[in-house]
Write an enzyme that holds these catalytic residues in place. Structure first.
Site, PDB file in Angstrom:
ATOM      1  N   GLY A  31       0.747  -1.239   0.000  1.00  0.00           N
ATOM      2  CA  GLY A  31       0.000   0.000   0.000  1.00  0.00           C
ATOM      3  C   GLY A  31       0.780   1.294   0.000  1.00  0.00           C
ATOM      4  N   GLU A  55       3.887  -6.643   2.021  1.00  0.00           N
ATOM      5  CA  GLU A  55       3.776  -7.041   0.612  1.00  0.00           C
ATOM      6  C   GLU A  55       3.735  -5.805  -0.279  1.00  0.00           C
ATOM      7  OE1 GLU A  55       0.014  -8.535   1.338  1.00  0.00           O
ATOM      8  OE2 GLU A  55       0.680 -10.448   2.161  1.00  0.00           O
ATOM      9  N   CYS A  67     -11.697   3.458 -28.945  1.00  0.00           N
ATOM     10  CA  CYS A  67     -12.926   4.088 -29.427  1.00  0.00           C
ATOM     11  C   CYS A  67     -13.764   4.664 -28.310  1.00  0.00           C
ATOM     12  CB  CYS A  67     -13.732   3.070 -30.197  1.00  0.00           C
ATOM     13  SG  CYS A  67     -12.807   2.432 -31.579  1.00  0.00           S
ATOM     14  N   GLU A  68     -13.185   5.409 -27.421  1.00  0.00           N
ATOM     15  CA  GLU A  68     -13.996   6.128 -26.435  1.00  0.00           C
ATOM     16  C   GLU A  68     -13.279   7.382 -25.958  1.00  0.00           C
ATOM     17  OE1 GLU A  68     -14.590   3.911 -22.675  1.00  0.00           O
ATOM     18  OE2 GLU A  68     -14.295   2.154 -23.929  1.00  0.00           O
ATOM     19  N   TYR A 117       0.806  -1.711 -12.240  1.00  0.00           N
ATOM     20  CA  TYR A 117      -0.599  -1.778 -12.633  1.00  0.00           C
ATOM     21  C   TYR A 117      -0.855  -1.180 -14.020  1.00  0.00           C
ATOM     22  CZ  TYR A 117      -0.956  -2.846  -7.667  1.00  0.00           C
ATOM     23  OH  TYR A 117      -0.777  -3.415  -6.425  1.00  0.00           O
TER      24      TYR A 117
HETATM   25  N1  LLP Z   1      -1.289  -6.962  -0.500  1.00  0.00           N
HETATM   26  C1  LLP Z   1      -2.598  -7.052  -0.774  1.00  0.00           C
HETATM   27  C2  LLP Z   1      -3.431  -7.977  -0.025  1.00  0.00           C
HETATM   28  C3  LLP Z   1      -3.175  -6.246  -1.781  1.00  0.00           C
HETATM   29  O1  LLP Z   1      -4.468  -6.344  -2.039  1.00  0.00           O
HETATM   30  C4  LLP Z   1      -2.339  -5.360  -2.506  1.00  0.00           C
HETATM   31  C5  LLP Z   1      -2.899  -4.523  -3.582  1.00  0.00           C
HETATM   32  C6  LLP Z   1      -0.975  -5.310  -2.197  1.00  0.00           C
HETATM   33  C7  LLP Z   1      -0.474  -6.118  -1.177  1.00  0.00           C
HETATM   34  C8  LLP Z   1      -0.014  -4.417  -2.924  1.00  0.00           C
HETATM   35  O2  LLP Z   1      -0.327  -3.088  -2.754  1.00  0.00           O
HETATM   36  P1  LLP Z   1       0.646  -1.931  -3.326  1.00  0.00           P
HETATM   37  O3  LLP Z   1       1.915  -1.965  -2.528  1.00  0.00           O
HETATM   38  O4  LLP Z   1       0.882  -2.231  -4.758  1.00  0.00           O
HETATM   39  O5  LLP Z   1      -0.139  -0.700  -3.119  1.00  0.00           O
HETATM   40  N2  LLP Z   1      -4.946  -1.389  -9.574  1.00  0.00           N
HETATM   41  C9  LLP Z   1      -4.820  -0.408  -8.525  1.00  0.00           C
HETATM   42  C10 LLP Z   1      -4.158  -0.965  -7.301  1.00  0.00           C
HETATM   43  C11 LLP Z   1      -4.857  -2.168  -6.713  1.00  0.00           C
HETATM   44  C12 LLP Z   1      -4.153  -2.724  -5.512  1.00  0.00           C
HETATM   45  C13 LLP Z   1      -4.746  -4.016  -5.091  1.00  0.00           C
HETATM   46  N3  LLP Z   1      -4.112  -4.633  -3.978  1.00  0.00           N
HETATM   47  C14 LLP Z   1      -4.050   0.797  -9.070  1.00  0.00           C
HETATM   48  O6  LLP Z   1      -3.633   0.785 -10.224  1.00  0.00           O
HETATM   49  O7  LLP Z   1      -3.877   1.786  -8.376  1.00  0.00           O
END
Ligand code: LLP
Length: 426
Positions: A247, A284, A355-356, A385
């Site tokens: 996060g 993570e 197309c949007e 992402y």
């Molecule tokens: N652990 C769990 C249980 C998660 O659900 C996530 C992200 C992470 C770790 C990793 O989080 P990070 O360090 O990458 O923030 N598609 C969205 C982000 C979705 C994140 C989902 N879970 C975007 O492009 O902002």
């Protein structure tokens, strides 16, 4: 409008970015304009040293407890780089598990997530010997009990808990609040009931608690609040592990600043110590490992000035390689690798070829005044992402991925071909 019309702030570029005297940009010692010629566009270019340094920083801050969240970006080369740097790997589906294993991940360092793991996914994970399963529901516990009754090995599990904390981030990527599909709610007593069940169950070995409050979180205080909220639950359980998920936010545009992984580690440790939590800390991170490591290269195809309204500059990709602007309203910067240190006085919407009208890559992008059809245009901080959420919308083949280091470019994911678009049709 962008906050400045000056050159791209260099801190948004990958760590090994360097300019030649004329302002042309190289990453990993490789000229980006030449890469675009050699591999075509759109192209994801990852700075391998940047990736490795972020992994090393996570390992230094969290030791064995550091796992890379592969949903941010995964291919075999990434799984193997993560393993080489001593990080574990978090997978959220059977698909991510498959790629991580194919990339050489040590099964014992894999953490399996998912709010709806199928029996097949769980059974594959048990056979592979994954190190941890993060249990998200009673239905999942039912499935694990059936599998173990059928002869599968007893897994070490963490219990995913929803701590009731609203992280300061986009509502689509908040996960710590009670109104969430993830985990067992702390405030309703559901987490305590699940912990009782898991402790009593012979089908799982409960070793810890897990909580993930959301993604792209800039305020470290949100993480500290989660620790405080969890303390009364985690303490009495006396389990050896506590995972606080991922996060940590990253800076995407000029003016944004974010704490480092090291600072994040310090805040989490101090919060745990203050709350009397002695469990081994795990995390993570996904975005903070990969986002800043990559730039996406596009080619400008049309420059359309709508008199009195604005200019639209269309590139050869779009929402199929970066759906984040259309999904979350995310902002990005742009620059021209042939003049990466140039001022950017010209404003235009950088749009894709889909197309949007929502197919926008950068709203009110700042660009050099001489940007023209045929230019290679880059967006930095696209390592997280983007490729992982890429699609074939409008039957656009997905881009290739190269890793650059020490003056060499290594193609790690080839570009999809038109025939790839037909490979599933019967
Ligand atoms: N652990 C769990 C249980 C998660 O659900 C996530 C992200 C992470 C770790 C990793 O989080 P990070 O360090 O990458 O923030 N598609 C969205 C982000 C979705 C994140 C989902 N879970 C975007 O492009 O902002």
């Amino acid at each position: 409008m962008p906050s400045s019309r000056g050159p791209l702030p260099p801190h948004l570029l990958p760590l090994t970015a360097s300019f030649d005297p004329s302002g042309r940009l190289s990453v990993g010692g490789v000229d980006l304009c030449e890469l675009a010629v050699e591999h075509g566009t759109p192209l994801f270019v990852y700075d391998e040293l940047h990736l490795r340094k972020r992994c090393r920083e996570a390992v230094a801050a969290f030791g064995e407890g550091a796992s890379y969240a592969s949903k941010a970006f995964l291919c075999k080369a990434m799984a193997s780089l993560v393993a080489e740097e001593g990080m574990g790997i978090d997978v959220a589906t059977g698909g991510e598990l498959h790629v991580a294993l194919a990339g050489g991940a040590d099964p014992g360092r894999i953490v399996l997530h998912g709010n709806n793991k199928s029996t097949d996914e769980l059974s594959t994970a048990l056979e592979a010997g994954v190190g941890r399963i993060v249990v998200d529901s009673h239905d999942e516990l039912d499935r694990l009990e059936d599998l173990v009754a059928g002869g599968a090995r007893v897994p070490q599990v963490l219990l995913r808990v929803t701590p009731g904390v609203e992280a300061h981030t986009h509502v689509y990527v908040q996960t710590g609040q009670d109104d969430s599909k993830f985990g067992f709610t702390l405030s309703t007593g559901a987490a305590a009931t699940a912990a009782d069940r898991a402790t009593a169950s012979r089908a799982v070995d409960l070793v810890g608690v897990h909580a993930h409050i959301g993604s792209n979180v800039f305020a470290l205080s949100s993480f500290a609040l989660a620790v405080e909220a969890l303390a009364g639950f985690v303490g009495p359980l006396g389990l050896p592990e506590l995972s606080l998920g991922g996060g940590l936010g990253v800076a995407y545009v000029e003016g944004e600043e974010t704490p480092s992984i090291t600072e994040w580690g310090g805040v989490l440790r101090r919060a745990c110590a203050a709350a009397g939590i002695t469990a081994r800390l795990a995390v993570e991170p996904g975005r903070s490992i990969v986002a800043g490591a990559a730039v996406t290269l596009y080619t400008v195809g049309t420059v359309k000035e709508v008199a009195g309204v604005r200019t639209f500059l269309a590139v050869d990709g779009g929402m199929s390689d970066n759906p984040r602007p259309v999904l979350y309203g995310s902002g990005y910067e742009t620059f021209l690798p042939r003049a990466a240190d140039a001022a950017r006085p010209f404003a235009a919407h950088v749009v894709g070829k889909h197309c949007e009208s929502g197919d926008l890559i950068v709203r009110d992008a700042a660009l050099p005044a001489d940007v023209a059809v045929g230019d290679v245009l880059a967006t930095p901080v696209t390592g997280a992402y983007g490729h992982s959420m890429a699609s074939n919308y409008n039957k656009v083949p997905r881009p290739a991925v190269v890793f650059v280091a020490d003056g060499e470019a290594r193609l790690v994911v080839r570009r999809e071909t038109l025939d790839d678009l037909l490979r599933l049709d019967l």
